[in-house]
Design a protein around this motif. Sequence first.
Motif, mmCIF file in Angstrom:
data_model
loop_
_atom_site.group_PDB
_atom_site.id
_atom_site.type_symbol
_atom_site.label_atom_id
_atom_site.label_comp_id
_atom_site.label_asym_id
_atom_site.label_seq_id
_atom_site.Cartn_x
_atom_site.Cartn_y
_atom_site.Cartn_z
ATOM 1 N N THR A 47 0.826 -1.207 0.000
ATOM 2 C CA THR A 47 0.000 0.000 0.000
ATOM 3 C C THR A 47 0.858 1.254 0.000
ATOM 4 O O THR A 47 0.566 2.220 -0.714
ATOM 5 C CB THR A 47 -0.936 0.002 1.218
ATOM 6 O OG1 THR A 47 -1.649 -1.225 1.255
ATOM 7 C CG2 THR A 47 -1.919 1.145 1.154
ATOM 8 N N THR A 48 1.934 1.244 0.766
ATOM 9 C CA THR A 48 2.807 2.414 0.821
ATOM 10 C C THR A 48 3.502 2.635 -0.519
ATOM 11 O O THR A 48 3.636 3.772 -0.968
ATOM 12 C CB THR A 48 3.837 2.266 1.954
ATOM 13 O OG1 THR A 48 3.133 2.047 3.181
ATOM 14 C CG2 THR A 48 4.697 3.506 2.077
ATOM 15 N N VAL A 52 3.416 6.022 -2.688
ATOM 16 C CA VAL A 52 4.647 6.645 -3.192
ATOM 17 C C VAL A 52 4.590 6.773 -4.705
ATOM 18 O O VAL A 52 4.920 7.822 -5.273
ATOM 19 C CB VAL A 52 5.888 5.829 -2.743
ATOM 20 C CG1 VAL A 52 7.128 6.220 -3.525
ATOM 21 C CG2 VAL A 52 6.114 6.002 -1.251
ATOM 22 N N SER A 53 4.157 5.729 -5.369
ATOM 23 C CA SER A 53 4.063 5.733 -6.824
ATOM 24 C C SER A 53 3.151 6.850 -7.320
ATOM 25 O O SER A 53 3.489 7.584 -8.260
ATOM 26 C CB SER A 53 3.541 4.371 -7.298
ATOM 27 O OG SER A 53 3.396 4.355 -8.689
ATOM 28 N N GLU A 54 1.999 7.005 -6.709
ATOM 29 C CA GLU A 54 1.061 8.053 -7.122
ATOM 30 C C GLU A 54 1.631 9.441 -6.881
ATOM 31 O O GLU A 54 1.505 10.330 -7.728
ATOM 32 C CB GLU A 54 -0.280 7.886 -6.408
ATOM 33 C CG GLU A 54 -1.045 6.653 -6.819
ATOM 34 C CD GLU A 54 -1.416 6.636 -8.289
ATOM 35 O OE1 GLU A 54 -1.576 7.710 -8.905
ATOM 36 O OE2 GLU A 54 -1.551 5.532 -8.843
ATOM 37 N N LEU A 105 -7.128 10.814 -5.431
ATOM 38 C CA LEU A 105 -8.309 10.184 -4.831
ATOM 39 C C LEU A 105 -7.915 8.842 -4.216
ATOM 40 O O LEU A 105 -8.326 8.509 -3.105
ATOM 41 C CB LEU A 105 -9.400 9.993 -5.877
ATOM 42 C CG LEU A 105 -10.700 9.379 -5.363
ATOM 43 C CD1 LEU A 105 -11.329 10.238 -4.290
ATOM 44 C CD2 LEU A 105 -11.673 9.171 -6.514
ATOM 45 N N LEU A 106 -7.087 8.092 -4.906
ATOM 46 C CA LEU A 106 -6.591 6.821 -4.386
ATOM 47 C C LEU A 106 -5.767 7.045 -3.125
ATOM 48 O O LEU A 106 -5.942 6.347 -2.118
ATOM 49 C CB LEU A 106 -5.764 6.111 -5.461
ATOM 50 C CG LEU A 106 -5.238 4.731 -5.147
ATOM 51 C CD1 LEU A 106 -6.391 3.772 -4.885
ATOM 52 C CD2 LEU A 106 -4.390 4.226 -6.283
ATOM 53 N N VAL A 107 -4.870 8.022 -3.151
ATOM 54 C CA VAL A 107 -4.063 8.346 -1.971
ATOM 55 C C VAL A 107 -4.970 8.728 -0.804
ATOM 56 O O VAL A 107 -4.757 8.312 0.332
ATOM 57 C CB VAL A 107 -3.042 9.462 -2.286
ATOM 58 C CG1 VAL A 107 -2.373 9.974 -1.014
ATOM 59 C CG2 VAL A 107 -1.986 8.957 -3.265
ATOM 60 N N ALA A 108 -6.002 9.523 -1.064
ATOM 61 C CA ALA A 108 -6.934 9.940 -0.017
ATOM 62 C C ALA A 108 -7.639 8.742 0.615
ATOM 63 O O ALA A 108 -7.890 8.723 1.820
ATOM 64 C CB ALA A 108 -7.960 10.920 -0.585
ATOM 65 N N GLN A 109 -7.940 7.729 -0.179
ATOM 66 C CA GLN A 109 -8.631 6.553 0.340
ATOM 67 C C GLN A 109 -7.703 5.625 1.121
ATOM 68 O O GLN A 109 -8.166 4.862 1.962
ATOM 69 C CB GLN A 109 -9.303 5.794 -0.792
ATOM 70 C CG GLN A 109 -10.457 6.573 -1.391
ATOM 71 C CD GLN A 109 -11.048 5.902 -2.620
ATOM 72 O OE1 GLN A 109 -10.420 5.044 -3.229
ATOM 73 N NE2 GLN A 109 -12.250 6.308 -2.982
ATOM 74 N N LEU A 110 -6.411 5.686 0.866
ATOM 75 C CA LEU A 110 -5.452 4.784 1.522
ATOM 76 C C LEU A 110 -4.771 5.388 2.740
ATOM 77 O O LEU A 110 -4.013 4.699 3.416
ATOM 78 C CB LEU A 110 -4.383 4.350 0.510
ATOM 79 C CG LEU A 110 -4.878 3.528 -0.673
ATOM 80 C CD1 LEU A 110 -3.743 3.301 -1.667
ATOM 81 C CD2 LEU A 110 -5.461 2.203 -0.199
ATOM 82 N N ALA A 127 1.536 12.341 2.786
ATOM 83 C CA ALA A 127 0.435 11.442 3.119
ATOM 84 C C ALA A 127 0.840 10.658 4.359
ATOM 85 O O ALA A 127 1.979 10.215 4.487
ATOM 86 C CB ALA A 127 0.142 10.501 1.958
ATOM 87 N N GLU A 128 -0.102 10.522 5.272
ATOM 88 C CA GLU A 128 0.173 9.870 6.555
ATOM 89 C C GLU A 128 -0.765 8.696 6.756
ATOM 90 O O GLU A 128 -1.961 8.808 6.485
ATOM 91 C CB GLU A 128 -0.041 10.899 7.669
ATOM 92 C CG GLU A 128 0.131 10.366 9.060
ATOM 93 C CD GLU A 128 -0.129 11.446 10.091
ATOM 94 O OE1 GLU A 128 0.585 12.460 10.073
ATOM 95 O OE2 GLU A 128 -1.073 11.278 10.876
#
Length: 137
Positions: A47-48, A52-54, A105-110, A127-128
């Motif tokens: 997931t991390t 990072v990729s995004e 949006l994906l980062v926000a969900q994860l 992102a935390e």
Amino acid sequence: MLARTAALGAGQVHTWRLPPDPAAVARARKLAGGQLTAWGLAEVAFTTELIVSELVTKTLRYGGAPIELRLIRDSTLICEVSDGSNTAPHLRRARVFDEGGRGLLLVAQLTDRRGTRQTPTGKTIWAERPLPTVPFL
């Protein structure tokens, strides 16, 4: 009012300079995964690495050099990507046939929290996410 800050140990923060090249995305994922494994956090590596990729992809597409990836392990895990542009990213919902626009949006969900801060040389997108809990035996 009294405020105390605690300095992080050298082993809690790792920073890498990335080239402004699309191949840097794969390198960033590998660096992040390796560091998480070294910290004993391999279970959150997938997931991390996606986060990072995004963030790196967004920086390569819309940011500017210099590009840095930083991982911070404290009470949470923080992924930061800094670049030389002061343009802040915006969360948007992609339409069905859009080919892009889903990264933040994906980062926000994860993640639990995320944001952008301006720096003297550009900006940092961060992102935390929580660290995995260790079960008591």
